[in-house]
Design an enzyme around this catalytic site. Sequence first.
Site, PDB file in Angstrom:
ATOM      1  N   LYS A  24       0.838  -1.212   0.000  1.00  0.00           N
ATOM      2  CA  LYS A  24       0.000   0.000   0.000  1.00  0.00           C
ATOM      3  C   LYS A  24       0.870   1.260   0.000  1.00  0.00           C
ATOM      4  CE  LYS A  24      -2.151  -1.223   3.806  1.00  0.00           C
ATOM      5  NZ  LYS A  24      -1.452  -2.525   4.053  1.00  0.00           N
ATOM      6  N   ARG A  45      -9.984   0.629   8.475  1.00  0.00           N
ATOM      7  CA  ARG A  45      -9.519  -0.746   8.639  1.00  0.00           C
ATOM      8  C   ARG A  45     -10.556  -1.606   9.358  1.00  0.00           C
ATOM      9  NH1 ARG A  45      -3.725  -0.130   8.760  1.00  0.00           N
ATOM     10  NH2 ARG A  45      -2.626  -2.039   9.176  1.00  0.00           N
ATOM     11  N   ARG A  80      11.462  -6.085   5.013  1.00  0.00           N
ATOM     12  CA  ARG A  80      11.374  -4.616   4.943  1.00  0.00           C
ATOM     13  C   ARG A  80      12.319  -3.966   5.962  1.00  0.00           C
ATOM     14  NH1 ARG A  80       5.617  -2.058   5.358  1.00  0.00           N
ATOM     15  NH2 ARG A  80       5.521  -3.475   7.134  1.00  0.00           N
ATOM     16  N   ARG A 109      10.942  -2.664  11.590  1.00  0.00           N
ATOM     17  CA  ARG A 109       9.835  -2.265  12.464  1.00  0.00           C
ATOM     18  C   ARG A 109       9.588  -3.368  13.492  1.00  0.00           C
ATOM     19  NH1 ARG A 109       4.985  -0.367   8.463  1.00  0.00           N
ATOM     20  NH2 ARG A 109       3.808  -1.666   9.907  1.00  0.00           N
ATOM     21  N   ARG A 143      -0.934 -10.064  12.637  1.00  0.00           N
ATOM     22  CA  ARG A 143      -1.437  -8.973  11.777  1.00  0.00           C
ATOM     23  C   ARG A 143      -2.294  -9.526  10.642  1.00  0.00           C
ATOM     24  NH1 ARG A 143       3.884  -5.829  10.286  1.00  0.00           N
ATOM     25  NH2 ARG A 143       2.484  -4.491   9.097  1.00  0.00           N
TER      26      ARG A 143
HETATM   27  P1  AP5 Z   1       4.831  -1.619   1.852  1.00  0.00           P
HETATM   28  O1  AP5 Z   1       4.498  -0.789   0.673  1.00  0.00           O
HETATM   29  O2  AP5 Z   1       5.594  -0.977   2.972  1.00  0.00           O
HETATM   30  O3  AP5 Z   1       3.527  -2.398   2.369  1.00  0.00           O
HETATM   31  P2  AP5 Z   1       2.214  -1.875   3.143  1.00  0.00           P
HETATM   32  O4  AP5 Z   1       1.038  -2.529   2.531  1.00  0.00           O
HETATM   33  O5  AP5 Z   1       2.238  -0.383   3.218  1.00  0.00           O
HETATM   34  O6  AP5 Z   1       2.521  -2.571   4.520  1.00  0.00           O
HETATM   35  P3  AP5 Z   1       2.370  -2.134   6.028  1.00  0.00           P
HETATM   36  O7  AP5 Z   1       3.000  -3.264   6.818  1.00  0.00           O
HETATM   37  O8  AP5 Z   1       2.946  -0.774   6.289  1.00  0.00           O
HETATM   38  O9  AP5 Z   1       0.871  -2.133   6.202  1.00  0.00           O
HETATM   39  P4  AP5 Z   1       0.108  -2.309   7.483  1.00  0.00           P
HETATM   40  O10 AP5 Z   1      -1.225  -2.026   6.961  1.00  0.00           O
HETATM   41  O11 AP5 Z   1       0.248  -3.552   8.242  1.00  0.00           O
HETATM   42  O12 AP5 Z   1       0.846  -1.299   8.473  1.00  0.00           O
HETATM   43  P5  AP5 Z   1       0.495   0.172   8.962  1.00  0.00           P
HETATM   44  O13 AP5 Z   1       1.748   0.913   9.017  1.00  0.00           O
HETATM   45  O14 AP5 Z   1      -0.683   0.711   8.209  1.00  0.00           O
HETATM   46  O15 AP5 Z   1       5.671  -2.894   1.321  1.00  0.00           O
HETATM   47  C1  AP5 Z   1       6.190  -3.859   2.222  1.00  0.00           C
HETATM   48  C2  AP5 Z   1       7.604  -4.278   1.738  1.00  0.00           C
HETATM   49  O16 AP5 Z   1       7.480  -4.949   0.493  1.00  0.00           O
HETATM   50  C3  AP5 Z   1       8.568  -3.108   1.495  1.00  0.00           C
HETATM   51  O17 AP5 Z   1       9.852  -3.482   1.884  1.00  0.00           O
HETATM   52  C4  AP5 Z   1       8.495  -2.869  -0.028  1.00  0.00           C
HETATM   53  O18 AP5 Z   1       9.715  -2.352  -0.528  1.00  0.00           O
HETATM   54  C5  AP5 Z   1       8.197  -4.274  -0.544  1.00  0.00           C
HETATM   55  N1  AP5 Z   1       7.306  -4.264  -1.707  1.00  0.00           N
HETATM   56  C6  AP5 Z   1       6.176  -3.530  -1.864  1.00  0.00           C
HETATM   57  N2  AP5 Z   1       5.566  -3.821  -3.035  1.00  0.00           N
HETATM   58  C7  AP5 Z   1       6.349  -4.761  -3.618  1.00  0.00           C
HETATM   59  C8  AP5 Z   1       6.249  -5.479  -4.849  1.00  0.00           C
HETATM   60  N3  AP5 Z   1       5.212  -5.269  -5.707  1.00  0.00           N
HETATM   61  N4  AP5 Z   1       7.189  -6.401  -5.143  1.00  0.00           N
HETATM   62  C9  AP5 Z   1       8.220  -6.624  -4.282  1.00  0.00           C
HETATM   63  N5  AP5 Z   1       8.378  -5.972  -3.108  1.00  0.00           N
HETATM   64  C10 AP5 Z   1       7.447  -5.054  -2.782  1.00  0.00           C
HETATM   65  O19 AP5 Z   1      -0.065  -0.121  10.430  1.00  0.00           O
HETATM   66  C11 AP5 Z   1       0.798  -0.525  11.486  1.00  0.00           C
HETATM   67  C12 AP5 Z   1      -0.019  -0.696  12.755  1.00  0.00           C
HETATM   68  O20 AP5 Z   1      -0.628   0.568  13.127  1.00  0.00           O
HETATM   69  C13 AP5 Z   1      -1.214  -1.662  12.675  1.00  0.00           C
HETATM   70  O21 AP5 Z   1      -0.826  -3.010  12.894  1.00  0.00           O
HETATM   71  C14 AP5 Z   1      -2.113  -1.125  13.795  1.00  0.00           C
HETATM   72  O22 AP5 Z   1      -1.643  -1.492  15.047  1.00  0.00           O
HETATM   73  C15 AP5 Z   1      -1.939   0.387  13.654  1.00  0.00           C
HETATM   74  N6  AP5 Z   1      -2.936   0.960  12.731  1.00  0.00           N
HETATM   75  C16 AP5 Z   1      -2.678   1.615  11.555  1.00  0.00           C
HETATM   76  N7  AP5 Z   1      -3.825   2.002  10.992  1.00  0.00           N
HETATM   77  C17 AP5 Z   1      -4.837   1.594  11.804  1.00  0.00           C
HETATM   78  C18 AP5 Z   1      -6.252   1.687  11.730  1.00  0.00           C
HETATM   79  N8  AP5 Z   1      -6.864   2.292  10.697  1.00  0.00           N
HETATM   80  N9  AP5 Z   1      -6.973   1.132  12.736  1.00  0.00           N
HETATM   81  C19 AP5 Z   1      -6.378   0.519  13.786  1.00  0.00           C
HETATM   82  N10 AP5 Z   1      -5.035   0.392  13.898  1.00  0.00           N
HETATM   83  C20 AP5 Z   1      -4.266   0.931  12.927  1.00  0.00           C
END
Ligand code: AP5
Length: 215
Positions: free
Chosen positions: A13, A87, A126, A159, A170
């Site tokens: 994302k 979410r 990552r 992280r 997760r």
């Molecule tokens: P990346 O683009 O970083 O993936 P992402 O989908 O953004 O992953 P996240 O882990 O950040 O999502 P998440 O939803 O779990 O975490 P968030 O920070 O929102 O890509 C991942 C890796 O793959 C990178 O190294 C990239 O280079 C590589 N990559 C990407 N695309 C690729 C491809 N096509 N091919 C090869 N490699 C690729 O949330 C963290 C925490 O915050 C949650 O667990 C929760 O506790 C809290 N939180 C956040 N939002 C909420 C909410 N709305 N409600 C409740 N809690 C929340």
Amino acid sequence: MRIVLLGAPGAGKGTQCKYIVEKYRLLHLSSGDILRRHRAQGTALGKKAQSYMDSGALVPDDIIIDMMIDEIARAPAGGYVLDGFPRTVKQAADLDKALESKKQKIDAILNLQVNEKIIVRRITGRRICPKCAAVYHVENLKPRVDGKCDKDGSLLLQRPDDTAEVVITRLKNYNEQTAPLVDYYKRKNTVFDIDANEEAENVRDLIFRKLAPLA
Ligand code: AP5
């Protein structure tokens, strides 16, 4: 344009948001990045969120909804991409209410679909820059100097929620609490299912083709 990106943790994302906001000049609003900023600054909100985030649990709805509705209210008129929010169905319904009160709606939902084995490899490989939040991967997106950020030279970190154990929690939470949002949105909005297993540039091109008629 107002866009929501849905997809499991590690689906890409954040990676795809960077391409979208650059092409369409939108604001990138990542709930995860905003929470990590609060933590780094030691705010009360950041302290409340910490234990949920590190264990892979969702932060409670009331905290997240207030935080994100406030960020959205301050967004420029050009629009934004929401990454990681909503979410839960409660978050989506409250977001809809807030938008409806301003006669607005989400224009498109991009649902990134990735196989779970690929997700685990993406998340555990990552690495992030603690200073500028740039994202790398030990295999797919290496920094020029091993372990150091290309932009500011900071030492890259994993992280705390990117370990193999926490990823299982997760993904379980995603399947139980976030996946139902796809049906919620399919009933009322335009949802594009995107095969996001391919390399990042191919996924980007697929997304751009879907968004082109809306721009
Ligand atoms: P990346 O683009 O970083 O993936 P992402 O989908 O953004 O992953 P996240 O882990 O950040 O999502 P998440 O939803 O779990 O975490 P968030 O920070 O929102 O890509 C991942 C890796 O793959 C990178 O190294 C990239 O280079 C590589 N990559 C990407 N695309 C690729 C491809 N096509 N091919 C090869 N490699 C690729 O949330 C963290 C925490 O915050 C949650 O667990 C929760 O506790 C809290 N939180 C956040 N939002 C909420 C909410 N709305 N409600 C409740 N809690 C929340």
